[in-house]
Every structure is written in C-alpha cells, then in structure tokens.
Design a protein around this motif. Structure first.
Motif, PDB file in Angstrom:
ATOM      1  N   UNK A 385       0.823  -1.210   0.000  1.00 45.26           N
ATOM      2  CA  UNK A 385       0.000   0.000   0.000  1.00 45.26           C
ATOM      3  C   UNK A 385       0.858   1.260   0.000  1.00 45.26           C
ATOM      4  N   UNK A 386       1.986   1.208   0.713  1.00 42.91           N
ATOM      5  CA  UNK A 386       2.910   2.346   0.779  1.00 42.91           C
ATOM      6  C   UNK A 386       4.163   1.879   1.494  1.00 42.91           C
ATOM      7  N   UNK A 387       5.259   2.633   1.304  1.00 46.26           N
ATOM      8  CA  UNK A 387       6.446   2.457   2.131  1.00 46.26           C
ATOM      9  C   UNK A 387       6.507   3.621   3.112  1.00 46.26           C
ATOM     10  N   UNK A 388       7.025   3.343   4.285  1.00 43.48           N
ATOM     11  CA  UNK A 388       7.111   4.359   5.328  1.00 43.48           C
ATOM     12  C   UNK A 388       8.548   4.452   5.811  1.00 43.48           C
ATOM     13  N   UNK A 389       9.128   5.640   5.690  1.00 41.62           N
ATOM     14  CA  UNK A 389      10.451   5.895   6.272  1.00 41.62           C
ATOM     15  C   UNK A 389      10.214   6.439   7.673  1.00 41.62           C
ATOM     16  N   UNK A 390      10.797   5.777   8.656  1.00 42.12           N
ATOM     17  CA  UNK A 390      10.572   6.143  10.054  1.00 42.12           C
ATOM     18  C   UNK A 390      11.903   6.157  10.788  1.00 42.12           C
ATOM     19  N   UNK A 406       1.251  12.358   2.377  1.00 42.85           N
ATOM     20  CA  UNK A 406       2.307  12.748   1.454  1.00 42.85           C
ATOM     21  C   UNK A 406       3.227  13.737   2.163  1.00 42.85           C
ATOM     22  N   UNK A 407       4.553  13.491   2.177  1.00 43.15           N
ATOM     23  CA  UNK A 407       5.449  14.378   2.929  1.00 43.15           C
ATOM     24  C   UNK A 407       5.591  15.775   2.344  1.00 43.15           C
ATOM     25  N   UNK A 408       5.166  15.969   1.100  1.00 43.09           N
ATOM     26  CA  UNK A 408       5.204  17.307   0.485  1.00 43.09           C
ATOM     27  C   UNK A 408       3.809  17.912   0.479  1.00 43.09           C
ATOM     28  N   UNK A 409       2.855  17.195  -0.095  1.00 40.59           N
ATOM     29  CA  UNK A 409       1.458  17.655  -0.125  1.00 40.59           C
ATOM     30  C   UNK A 409       0.729  16.979   1.034  1.00 40.59           C
ATOM     31  N   UNK A 410       0.871  17.550   2.199  1.00 44.35           N
ATOM     32  CA  UNK A 410       0.448  16.855   3.429  1.00 44.35           C
ATOM     33  C   UNK A 410      -1.066  16.692   3.538  1.00 44.35           C
ATOM     34  N   UNK A 411      -1.834  17.407   2.718  1.00 41.72           N
ATOM     35  CA  UNK A 411      -3.289  17.243   2.756  1.00 41.72           C
ATOM     36  C   UNK A 411      -3.724  15.909   2.134  1.00 41.72           C
ATOM     37  N   UNK A 471       6.160   7.509   2.200  1.00 38.35           N
ATOM     38  CA  UNK A 471       5.774   8.530   3.166  1.00 38.35           C
ATOM     39  C   UNK A 471       6.752   8.573   4.334  1.00 38.35           C
ATOM     40  N   UNK A 472       6.665   9.640   5.107  1.00 41.73           N
ATOM     41  CA  UNK A 472       7.446   9.790   6.329  1.00 41.73           C
ATOM     42  C   UNK A 472       6.530   9.593   7.526  1.00 41.73           C
ATOM     43  N   UNK A 473       7.072   9.007   8.576  1.00 43.28           N
ATOM     44  CA  UNK A 473       6.299   8.907   9.816  1.00 43.28           C
ATOM     45  C   UNK A 473       6.081  10.297  10.399  1.00 43.28           C
ATOM     46  N   UNK A 474       5.071  10.435  11.248  1.00 43.71           N
ATOM     47  CA  UNK A 474       4.824  11.722  11.918  1.00 43.71           C
ATOM     48  C   UNK A 474       6.083  12.212  12.626  1.00 43.71           C
ATOM     49  N   UNK A 475       6.723  11.311  13.335  1.00 42.40           N
ATOM     50  CA  UNK A 475       7.888  11.693  14.140  1.00 42.40           C
ATOM     51  C   UNK A 475       9.028  12.179  13.256  1.00 42.40           C
ATOM     52  N   UNK A 476       9.283  11.495  12.148  1.00 40.45           N
ATOM     53  CA  UNK A 476      10.354  11.904  11.242  1.00 40.45           C
ATOM     54  C   UNK A 476       9.991  13.203  10.539  1.00 40.45           C
ATOM     55  N   UNK A 477       8.750  13.331  10.102  1.00 46.87           N
ATOM     56  CA  UNK A 477       8.337  14.560   9.423  1.00 46.87           C
ATOM     57  C   UNK A 477       8.474  15.755  10.357  1.00 46.87           C
ATOM     58  N   UNK A 478       8.051  15.601  11.605  1.00 46.91           N
ATOM     59  CA  UNK A 478       8.159  16.701  12.576  1.00 46.91           C
ATOM     60  C   UNK A 478       9.617  17.041  12.871  1.00 46.91           C
ATOM     61  N   UNK A 479      10.475  16.027  12.961  1.00 47.24           N
ATOM     62  CA  UNK A 479      11.905  16.285  13.163  1.00 47.24           C
ATOM     63  C   UNK A 479      12.477  17.062  11.987  1.00 47.24           C
ATOM     64  N   UNK A 480      12.104  16.677  10.792  1.00 46.35           N
ATOM     65  CA  UNK A 480      12.598  17.363   9.596  1.00 46.35           C
ATOM     66  C   UNK A 480      12.168  18.825   9.595  1.00 46.35           C
ATOM     67  N   UNK A 481      10.902  19.091   9.906  1.00 40.11           N
ATOM     68  CA  UNK A 481      10.419  20.472   9.943  1.00 40.11           C
ATOM     69  C   UNK A 481      11.115  21.275  11.041  1.00 40.11           C
ATOM     70  N   UNK A 482      11.349  20.645  12.183  1.00 43.74           N
ATOM     71  CA  UNK A 482      12.044  21.312  13.291  1.00 43.74           C
ATOM     72  C   UNK A 482      13.455  21.725  12.879  1.00 43.74           C
ATOM     73  N   UNK A 483      14.178  20.824  12.218  1.00 39.11           N
ATOM     74  CA  UNK A 483      15.533  21.158  11.790  1.00 39.11           C
ATOM     75  C   UNK A 483      15.536  22.231  10.701  1.00 39.11           C
ATOM     76  N   UNK A 484      14.546  22.194   9.832  1.00 36.89           N
ATOM     77  CA  UNK A 484      14.447  23.242   8.802  1.00 36.89           C
ATOM     78  C   UNK A 484      14.185  24.606   9.437  1.00 36.89           C
ATOM     79  N   UNK A 485      13.308  24.636  10.445  1.00 35.77           N
ATOM     80  CA  UNK A 485      13.048  25.910  11.136  1.00 35.77           C
ATOM     81  C   UNK A 485      14.297  26.388  11.875  1.00 35.77           C
ATOM     82  N   UNK A 486      15.055  25.462  12.448  1.00 40.55           N
ATOM     83  CA  UNK A 486      16.289  25.833  13.134  1.00 40.55           C
ATOM     84  C   UNK A 486      17.304  26.420  12.182  1.00 40.55           C
ATOM     85  N   UNK A 487      17.346  25.853  10.984  1.00 34.97           N
ATOM     86  CA  UNK A 487      18.347  26.278  10.017  1.00 34.97           C
ATOM     87  C   UNK A 487      18.062  27.664   9.440  1.00 34.97           C
TER      88      UNK A 487
END
Length: 492
Positions: A385-390, A406-411, A471-487
């Motif tokens: 059904x999908x692959x999940x990177x976590x 979808x990690x880009x189009x999150x809707x 797709x990305x897991x919630x935890x990984x997606x949130x970590x990615x967004x956090x690091x982007x905001x930090x940068x």
C-alpha cells in the motif's frame, strides 16, 4: 566471505584506492581536527526512477560486502599516497591500521525499492564511513540500474501472453570488463535466463549461451558448408545464424537442409537466429517456411539492437520470435545510463549520542531526511500500500489504524488498517563482522518475482506508471520540519 573472495572476477583486485580524492582529503582533515573517531550515520539512496520505470530493483550488495571485507591499505597504496605529498606520516600510519569496523544495514538484493528510501545505512567512525562512499555508490548505482533495465526488457518479452526468454548479449558493447561482468550478473537478477559472457558465467554460475557470428559463416566456401560444420561440432545444440547473406533465399533454406540431415541422424535443429532486417516480416516468413518443411519444433531467436520498446512492438506485430538476444540497450541502460545514487550524512555523534543532521537545498527534492532511519513496507491483503520511512526507534502496531500522508502535499492522506509490516533494511555487517548469509543468484531472482507480485499492475506498467507512495512517519516529518526551522534563521 570466502565464497565471494574465490570468484574469478575478484581475484587480485586492488580496491582500497577505488575512491575519490576528496574522501581522503576529508579523512585527513577530520584526523587533523581529532574528529576521525566520531560516529556517524550515512544513507545511500536515489532520487529518480530510471527509464520511465515506476521502481528500481536493488542489486550490488554482494560486491559491497566483498569490498568492505577486503578494504586494507598495503604498502603500494601507502607509497602512492606519500608521493602525492598531501598527507603526513602519522595519517599514513593510521591508514595502515584501517579496517572497516562499522555497521551496514541494507535492503536485500532483488528488493523492489523507490526514490528517497535508504538502500544502505552505514554507521561507524567517520574515518571509515566517509572513505567507502564512492565505491558503495558505484556498486549499487550500476547493478541496480542494469537489473531494473533487464526486468523491463524481460517484462516486454512476456507481453501479449508470450513467454519469450531473454539472453543478455552485451559484453562487447559494455564500457569495460567490470561493467560487462557485473552487468551480466545484474541482468540475470532482473530476469534474463542466460548470458553470452563466459567470465560472468564462471564467476556467478549464470547459464551461458551463444552460437556463431557472421565471420564463422563467411569463413567457409558456402553458407551451407558453414551450417554443416557447426552441426558436426555441436550436434546437440545447433542454432544457425541465417542473415549473413539473405535470410529467406539462402539462410532459412540452408538451415532447413541441415535440419533434414539432422533428422536422419536422429537429431533436431534447435533454432535459427536472425540478427538484422525487418524482424517481424522475416520471422513470420521464416516460421512459415520452417512449418511447411515440418520443422515446427525449430525456434526463432532474434537479436539486432533490441530494447523493451522494440520487443513490445514486434510482439504487437505478431512477430514469430521465440527468444530474444539483447545487448547494447540492456548492458548500458542506453536510454538512462546512470541511476544517480547519493550518500548523505543523516546523524552525527555529539556528547556520546547520535544527533540528526539535515542537508538543506534550494531544490526541495535535495533536502534530506534526518536521523537514523528504517524503511517499512506496509501491505494490505498482500498488496503493498505504501512504504514508510521512520526513525529507527519507532514502533508501529498493525492492529491499530495508521494514517499516512504525502510528505510534500500533506493534505493527501489515507488510513490503513490490519496491515502487514515488512522491514526492508536488514543487518549485513555489524561491528565490522559479516552477520548476513549472502543468498544465491537463484534466490535473488525469486525475491524479485515475489517482490513484484506485491505491487499492482499500475505501478509496474512501462509508461506513466502509478507513483507509489513513500511517506514519512509523523515523528520523522516533525523532526525534519524542526531542523528546517532551526536552520532558516542562521542562513547567510
């Protein structure tokens, strides 16, 4: 590892300096800064499927294992590096003691994989993990590319209800010996039934196949004499090349003559090969001539710059071809000659723990997924059904609903229930020691077939395939967004 080391294509191979210079300069800088023991995690992945395909077949892991287990700096390598006058003696002494002591997690060869998901995860001292980058990319890039191209060709040869086997015949058109030998291995993983490459056959146990070239026919006073001579040499495996002079007025009639002579001896002509001209027209006429002579058992083999598109067209034109010899377009992946794997830092040790790292780019596709990760394949009723990177420490309960997005189009979201989890990355080398039993090529081929059976036909079609979701897991997606905001506030 002894099995890998004994293969003829590995013997005497110098491998240690199979690297780009900047790996060594970075290692030297890290050594001088006292950071060379710092533990890191790197991911090897690719960003785009080749040849309009919807997926890639992972291959090359056996060569990765062989390389890591044989990585040593001997006197020859040290002397050469000294001559470059770039490194001091203490660094060269450190290289003399070099051994790969890290961990390698990988998707098994023959696994169906998709863009952005790690095919290899390498963890260990940066001094070691940095050095192996280029070699690992080379092994995985090349064989995964050729295995994928071969599977496309094999799939085309089986379209329209046909079951025409494909023989890899690209040795003379490959870029070099390694590309030919390891390309033949990858093609066999992708579904080819044999290779013309004898060294690949000896090295990997691949069935070999071949008959004669046009020069053989030309070297005899007549085509008929050449055919008779070949029959005498190979009475139990006679396949005759019929296009040296004229397929329909000379080649096929002479092949029929020899076939009738063989029948009197209690033998059968195995086949004829057509290597030029209008293969659809010639194969249909040749089939009619053979059948009219009562030689319905004689097969027709076609070659001549074939690829998946030509084969598919020939089948649509009802060409009477039983098997296919494919060379240049397969062994070079002619339409897409590079897979483009990348090797990116995902985590780095700080104060005794691994801290996620992210690479940021103006190109959104090149922004990496941070942290030490795993890849999960989620199957519902046996279909992927999908692959999940976590993140590696995350746990999921298949009995509980899981929302994917979808990690880009999150809707874009969907919920799956009662799913099965397949963890794609498996331990291969741990602490520098091999902990994985390398499978046979036959087992790898079976793994490809099993893996493909888990995907819908829409994902597997050759033109405009359905985009399979990674797709990305919630935890990984949130970590990615956090690091982007930090940068962002620190950007200059």
């Amino acid at each position: 590892m002894a099995v890998v080391e004994q293969l003829p294509c590995y013997r005497g191979r110098p491998v240690t300096l199979f690297t780009d210079l900047y790996q060594l300069t970075m290692m030297y800088g890290q050594y001088q800064a006292g950071q060379h023991r710092q533990r890191v995690v790197f991911d090897l992945f690719y960003r785009k499927n080749p040849s309009q395909n919807g997926y890639v077949i992972a291959a090359g892991l056996e060569q990765v294992v062989w390389y890591l287990q044989n990585l040593r700096f001997g006197s020859e390598e040290i002397d050469y590096l000294r001559q470059l006058r770039m490194f001091d003696e203490s660094f060269l002494d450190e290289l003399r003691r070099f051994r790969f002591t890290g961990d390698l997690f990988a998707v098994p060869e023959g696994t169906i994989v998709f863009p952005h998901e790690p095919l290899l995860r390498v963890e260990g001292p940066i001094f070691e993990v940095q050095l192996v980058e280029s070699a690992l990319m080379s092994f995985i890039n090349h064989q995964s590319l050729i295995a994928t191209k071969a599977q496309r060709v094999v799939d085309a040869a089986q379209s329209g209800g046909k079951r025409g086997p494909v023989i890899e015949m690209g040795l003379r058109r490959a870029q070099n010996m390694d590309a030919a030998v390891f390309g033949a291995r990858a093609a066999y993983i992708g579904g080819c039934v044999a290779t013309s490459n004898v060294l690949a056959g000896q090295s990997f146990g691949i069935p070999v196949a071949g008959t004669q070239g046009h020069a053989w026919i030309q070297s005899f006073p007549s085509e008929l004499e050449a055919f008779r001579a070949y029959y005498r040499a190979f009475p139990d495996n006679t396949v005759l090349l019929v296009d040296t002079y004229d397929v329909l007025r000379s080649g096929v009639p002479n092949a029929i003559t020899v076939a009738k002579e063989m029948e009197k001896d209690g033998r059968q002509l195995r086949g004829i090969r057509i290597d030029s001209g209008d293969l659809a027209y010639l194969s249909k006429r040749a089939r009619a001539m053979l059948d009219a002579a009562g030689l319905t058992y004689v097969e027709i083999v076609a070659s001549s710059d074939l690829d998946e598109w030509t084969i598919r067209d020939l089948i649509m034109q009802e060409a009477r071809i039983d098997s296919w010899g494919v060379g240049t377009h397969l062994i070079t992946s002619y339409d897409h000659p590079a897979l483009g794997c990348v090797y990116k830092l995902a985590a780095q040790e700080e104060n005794g723990r691994l801290v996620p790292r992210i690479k940021v780019s103006e190109n959104a596709e090149k922004v990496t997924n941070p942290g030490k990760k795993k890849v999960l394949r989620l199957l519902v009723d046996g279909i992927a059904s999908a692959d999940l990177i976590a993140l590696d420490d995350e746990q999921f309960n298949p009995a509980e609903p899981l929302e994917l997005f979808d990690p880009v189009h999150t809707y874009k979201r969907k919920v799956i229930q009662n799913y099965e989890i397949q963890e794609l990355l498996v331990p291969v080398v741990v602490g520098g020691e091999l902990v994985y039993e390398l499978p046979s090529l036959a087992a790898i081929r079976e793994h490809v077939v099993m893996g493909l059976s888990q995907f819908s036909s829409e994902v597997k079609r050759h033109v405009n395939p359905h985009i399979y979701h990674v797709d990305l897991s919630d935890k990984l997606w949130n970590l990615k967004q956090h690091l982007l905001r930090q940068w962002r506030p620190h950007a200059r």
